[in-house]
Design a protein around this motif. Structure first.
Motif, PDB file in Angstrom:
ATOM      1  N   GLU A 141      -3.336   4.728   4.056  1.00 36.89           N
ATOM      2  CA  GLU A 141      -3.978   4.666   2.747  1.00 36.89           C
ATOM      3  C   GLU A 141      -3.677   5.973   2.025  1.00 36.89           C
ATOM      4  O   GLU A 141      -4.019   7.053   2.527  1.00 36.89           O
ATOM      5  N   ILE A 142      -3.034   5.895   0.864  1.00 29.33           N
ATOM      6  CA  ILE A 142      -2.554   7.079   0.162  1.00 29.33           C
ATOM      7  C   ILE A 142      -3.280   7.194  -1.175  1.00 29.33           C
ATOM      8  O   ILE A 142      -3.290   6.250  -1.968  1.00 29.33           O
ATOM      9  N   ILE A 143      -3.889   8.347  -1.382  1.00 29.03           N
ATOM     10  CA  ILE A 143      -4.658   8.600  -2.602  1.00 29.03           C
ATOM     11  C   ILE A 143      -4.045   9.778  -3.333  1.00 29.03           C
ATOM     12  O   ILE A 143      -3.795  10.825  -2.722  1.00 29.03           O
ATOM     13  N   SER A 144      -3.797   9.638  -4.623  1.00 29.54           N
ATOM     14  CA  SER A 144      -3.269  10.729  -5.449  1.00 29.54           C
ATOM     15  C   SER A 144      -4.259  11.035  -6.561  1.00 29.54           C
ATOM     16  O   SER A 144      -4.711  10.119  -7.260  1.00 29.54           O
ATOM     17  N   ILE A 145      -4.577  12.323  -6.718  1.00 32.85           N
ATOM     18  CA  ILE A 145      -5.528  12.753  -7.732  1.00 32.85           C
ATOM     19  C   ILE A 145      -4.893  13.864  -8.546  1.00 32.85           C
ATOM     20  O   ILE A 145      -4.780  14.996  -8.076  1.00 32.85           O
ATOM     21  N   PRO A 146      -4.420  13.600  -9.769  1.00 31.47           N
ATOM     22  CA  PRO A 146      -3.835  14.647 -10.608  1.00 31.47           C
ATOM     23  C   PRO A 146      -4.903  15.660 -11.046  1.00 31.47           C
ATOM     24  O   PRO A 146      -6.011  15.283 -11.417  1.00 31.47           O
ATOM     25  N   LEU A 147      -4.536  16.923 -10.994  1.00 38.71           N
ATOM     26  CA  LEU A 147      -5.412  18.004 -11.448  1.00 38.71           C
ATOM     27  C   LEU A 147      -4.927  18.611 -12.753  1.00 38.71           C
ATOM     28  O   LEU A 147      -5.711  19.176 -13.514  1.00 38.71           O
ATOM     29  N   LYS A 148      -3.627  18.472 -13.002  1.00 42.15           N
ATOM     30  CA  LYS A 148      -3.030  19.022 -14.221  1.00 42.15           C
ATOM     31  C   LYS A 148      -1.703  18.309 -14.444  1.00 42.15           C
ATOM     32  O   LYS A 148      -0.946  18.076 -13.503  1.00 42.15           O
ATOM     33  N   GLY A 149      -1.424  17.971 -15.695  1.00 40.34           N
ATOM     34  CA  GLY A 149      -0.142  17.337 -15.996  1.00 40.34           C
ATOM     35  C   GLY A 149      -0.116  15.875 -15.602  1.00 40.34           C
ATOM     36  O   GLY A 149      -1.146  15.251 -15.322  1.00 40.34           O
ATOM     37  N   ASP A 150       1.091  15.315 -15.566  1.00 38.29           N
ATOM     38  CA  ASP A 150       1.280  13.885 -15.332  1.00 38.29           C
ATOM     39  C   ASP A 150       2.140  13.657 -14.091  1.00 38.29           C
ATOM     40  O   ASP A 150       2.943  14.510 -13.699  1.00 38.29           O
ATOM     41  N   LEU A 151       1.975  12.479 -13.517  1.00 44.11           N
ATOM     42  CA  LEU A 151       2.780  12.083 -12.364  1.00 44.11           C
ATOM     43  C   LEU A 151       3.254  10.659 -12.589  1.00 44.11           C
ATOM     44  O   LEU A 151       2.445   9.738 -12.771  1.00 44.11           O
ATOM     45  N   ALA A 152       4.578  10.471 -12.613  1.00 42.48           N
ATOM     46  CA  ALA A 152       5.158   9.148 -12.801  1.00 42.48           C
ATOM     47  C   ALA A 152       5.365   8.493 -11.437  1.00 42.48           C
ATOM     48  O   ALA A 152       5.881   9.119 -10.507  1.00 42.48           O
ATOM     49  N   HIS A 153       4.965   7.238 -11.335  1.00 44.64           N
ATOM     50  CA  HIS A 153       5.016   6.500 -10.072  1.00 44.64           C
ATOM     51  C   HIS A 153       5.833   5.226 -10.253  1.00 44.64           C
ATOM     52  O   HIS A 153       5.717   4.537 -11.254  1.00 44.64           O
ATOM     53  N   GLU A 154       6.636   4.913  -9.234  1.00 42.56           N
ATOM     54  CA  GLU A 154       7.374   3.657  -9.199  1.00 42.56           C
ATOM     55  C   GLU A 154       7.457   3.213  -7.754  1.00 42.56           C
ATOM     56  O   GLU A 154       7.702   4.030  -6.856  1.00 42.56           O
ATOM     57  N   ASP A 155       7.228   1.910  -7.491  1.00 40.04           N
ATOM     58  CA  ASP A 155       7.236   1.470  -6.098  1.00 40.04           C
ATOM     59  C   ASP A 155       7.908   0.112  -5.933  1.00 40.04           C
ATOM     60  O   ASP A 155       8.251  -0.569  -6.904  1.00 40.04           O
ATOM     61  N   LYS A 179      -2.597  10.544 -14.861  1.00 40.92           N
ATOM     62  CA  LYS A 179      -2.931  11.784 -15.549  1.00 40.92           C
ATOM     63  C   LYS A 179      -4.243  12.338 -15.007  1.00 40.92           C
ATOM     64  O   LYS A 179      -4.935  11.692 -14.211  1.00 40.92           O
ATOM     65  N   GLN A 180      -4.591  13.543 -15.462  1.00 40.33           N
ATOM     66  CA  GLN A 180      -5.862  14.135 -15.081  1.00 40.33           C
ATOM     67  C   GLN A 180      -6.997  13.178 -15.446  1.00 40.33           C
ATOM     68  O   GLN A 180      -7.055  12.650 -16.549  1.00 40.33           O
ATOM     69  N   GLY A 181      -7.880  12.944 -14.487  1.00 44.10           N
ATOM     70  CA  GLY A 181      -8.953  11.973 -14.660  1.00 44.10           C
ATOM     71  C   GLY A 181      -8.650  10.647 -14.001  1.00 44.10           C
ATOM     72  O   GLY A 181      -9.555   9.846 -13.757  1.00 44.10           O
ATOM     73  N   GLU A 188       0.171  19.304 -11.161  1.00 42.42           N
ATOM     74  CA  GLU A 188      -0.575  19.659  -9.963  1.00 42.42           C
ATOM     75  C   GLU A 188      -1.392  18.449  -9.546  1.00 42.42           C
ATOM     76  O   GLU A 188      -2.061  17.836 -10.372  1.00 42.42           O
ATOM     77  N   PHE A 189      -1.320  18.101  -8.270  1.00 44.66           N
ATOM     78  CA  PHE A 189      -2.094  16.958  -7.804  1.00 44.66           C
ATOM     79  C   PHE A 189      -2.383  17.077  -6.312  1.00 44.66           C
ATOM     80  O   PHE A 189      -1.706  17.813  -5.582  1.00 44.66           O
ATOM     81  N   LEU A 190      -3.409  16.360  -5.893  1.00 49.38           N
ATOM     82  CA  LEU A 190      -3.753  16.261  -4.480  1.00 49.38           C
ATOM     83  C   LEU A 190      -3.153  14.980  -3.923  1.00 49.38           C
ATOM     84  O   LEU A 190      -3.315  13.898  -4.500  1.00 49.38           O
ATOM     85  N   GLN A 191      -2.452  15.123  -2.812  1.00 52.42           N
ATOM     86  CA  GLN A 191      -1.909  13.972  -2.087  1.00 52.42           C
ATOM     87  C   GLN A 191      -2.702  13.855  -0.788  1.00 52.42           C
ATOM     88  O   GLN A 191      -2.713  14.771   0.024  1.00 52.42           O
ATOM     89  N   ILE A 192      -3.362  12.718  -0.605  1.00 46.98           N
ATOM     90  CA  ILE A 192      -4.285  12.534   0.512  1.00 46.98           C
ATOM     91  C   ILE A 192      -3.915  11.263   1.264  1.00 46.98           C
ATOM     92  O   ILE A 192      -3.671  10.221   0.656  1.00 46.98           O
ATOM     93  N   TRP A 193      -3.874  11.366   2.579  1.00 41.19           N
ATOM     94  CA  TRP A 193      -3.618  10.197   3.420  1.00 41.19           C
ATOM     95  C   TRP A 193      -4.823   9.947   4.316  1.00 41.19           C
ATOM     96  O   TRP A 193      -5.397  10.882   4.886  1.00 41.19           O
ATOM     97  N   VAL A 194      -5.180   8.679   4.452  1.00 45.39           N
ATOM     98  CA  VAL A 194      -6.275   8.270   5.322  1.00 45.39           C
ATOM     99  C   VAL A 194      -5.774   7.161   6.245  1.00 45.39           C
ATOM    100  O   VAL A 194      -5.132   6.210   5.790  1.00 45.39           O
ATOM    101  N   PHE A 195      -6.075   7.286   7.551  1.00 42.77           N
ATOM    102  CA  PHE A 195      -5.730   6.215   8.477  1.00 42.77           C
ATOM    103  C   PHE A 195      -6.534   4.962   8.127  1.00 42.77           C
ATOM    104  O   PHE A 195      -7.741   5.041   7.904  1.00 42.77           O
ATOM    105  N   PRO A 196      -5.902   3.786   8.094  1.00 42.09           N
ATOM    106  CA  PRO A 196      -6.646   2.555   7.802  1.00 42.09           C
ATOM    107  C   PRO A 196      -7.381   2.044   9.044  1.00 42.09           C
ATOM    108  O   PRO A 196      -7.029   2.381  10.175  1.00 42.09           O
ATOM    109  N   ASN A 197      -8.382   1.206   8.813  1.00 36.76           N
ATOM    110  CA  ASN A 197      -9.075   0.592   9.954  1.00 36.76           C
ATOM    111  C   ASN A 197      -8.493  -0.774  10.305  1.00 36.76           C
ATOM    112  O   ASN A 197      -8.960  -1.441  11.233  1.00 36.76           O
ATOM    113  N   LYS A 198      -7.478  -1.183   9.541  1.00 39.34           N
ATOM    114  CA  LYS A 198      -6.770  -2.421   9.832  1.00 39.34           C
ATOM    115  C   LYS A 198      -5.324  -2.241   9.446  1.00 39.34           C
ATOM    116  O   LYS A 198      -5.015  -1.881   8.309  1.00 39.34           O
ATOM    117  N   GLU A 199      -4.422  -2.474  10.384  1.00 35.79           N
ATOM    118  CA  GLU A 199      -3.002  -2.254  10.128  1.00 35.79           C
ATOM    119  C   GLU A 199      -2.310  -3.543   9.693  1.00 35.79           C
ATOM    120  O   GLU A 199      -2.830  -4.642   9.838  1.00 35.79           O
TER     121      GLU A 199
END
Length: 237
Positions: free
Chosen positions: A64-78, A87-89, A114-125
């Motif tokens: 489980e991947i969580i991204s939280i921008p603190l400043k500026g923008d982050l473009a995502h494509e998947d 964006k921030q917020g 600037e952003f936080l990249q956070i990973w959490v192990f899932p409870n179901k794979e």
């Protein structure tokens, strides 16, 4: 209550030119056997990306991947077909599940991201991959705990496959407030973004972190104006 302190200056650090990053937990070339994870919280990266650069396409699965921008923008494509700017917020979640490929980059020509990249192990794979993105007004976390991530049944579009709750909070100097855990036997990891606080008898300053175990609630006092991220996660799953 047990405490594990993670001082800002003790984090892993790498400067790749385009990316300046600090790792609270072991990641890439940074390895500390005592800092692999805090319960289901596996990665907490504090990333700064220069303008016009970013992470090329790369794969993930069963995270489980969580991204939280603190400043500026982050473009995502998947590989699920999502294209977005966060964006921030904003808070972005991605359940990698059976597998997903994505890229992230700073689309601005004259401003760092600037952003936080956070990973959490899932409870179901091996679940079906999914994407979520929500804007949470900054003013709603003023002297309050603003929930931004919840479990699947937690009522948020930014839910993850784990019994975890994330809150953002901005406290005025002098404010004291109690956080009560949502689930018995969870642990709480607090990451201080700005300012200075006291929690569990410890004083934290900018970019310090603390992991708390064996508690039902904890009092937080802001010694200065403070911004923080609280991550309540299972210690076993």
């Amino acid at each position: 209550m047990e405490k594990i302190i993670y001082k800002a200056g003790s984090r892993g650090h790498a400067n790749h030119g385009w990316l300046n990053t600090h790792h609270t937990f072991s990641f890439a070339s940074y390895y500390d056997p005592n800092r692999i994870h805090f319960g289901a919280l596996r990665v907490l990266n504090d990333d700064k990306i220069t303008s016009g650069t970013g992470f090329p396409k790369h794969p993930h699965e069963n995270m489980e991947i969580i991204s939280i921008p603190l400043k500026g923008d982050l473009a995502h494509e998947d590989s699920m077909g999502n294209q977005a700017i966060i964006k921030q917020g904003d808070v972005q979640v991605m359940s990698a599940g059976t597998g997903v490929t994505h890229s992230e980059f700073n689309p601005n020509k004259d401003m760092g991201t600037e952003f936080l990249q956070i990973w959490v192990f899932p409870n179901k794979e091996n679940i079906e991959p999914r994407y979520g993105q929500v804007h949470y007004p900054v003013e709603d976390r003023k002297n309050s705990f603003q929930m931004v991530v919840s479990p699947i049944d937690g009522g948020l579009d930014t839910w993850i496959q784990q019994d975890a709750w994330f809150h953002l909070a901005d406290f005025d100097k002098g404010l004291e407030k109690k956080y009560e855990l949502k689930k018995k036997d969870n642990g709480l990891f607090l990451f201080l973004l700005e300012g200075e606080i006291e929690i569990g008898g410890e004083k934290l300053q900018k970019r310090d972190g603390i992991g708390l175990l064996n508690l039902e609630e904890v009092n937080i006092k802001a010694n200065e104006d403070a911004e923080m991220l609280l991550m309540e996660v299972p210690l076993e799953w």
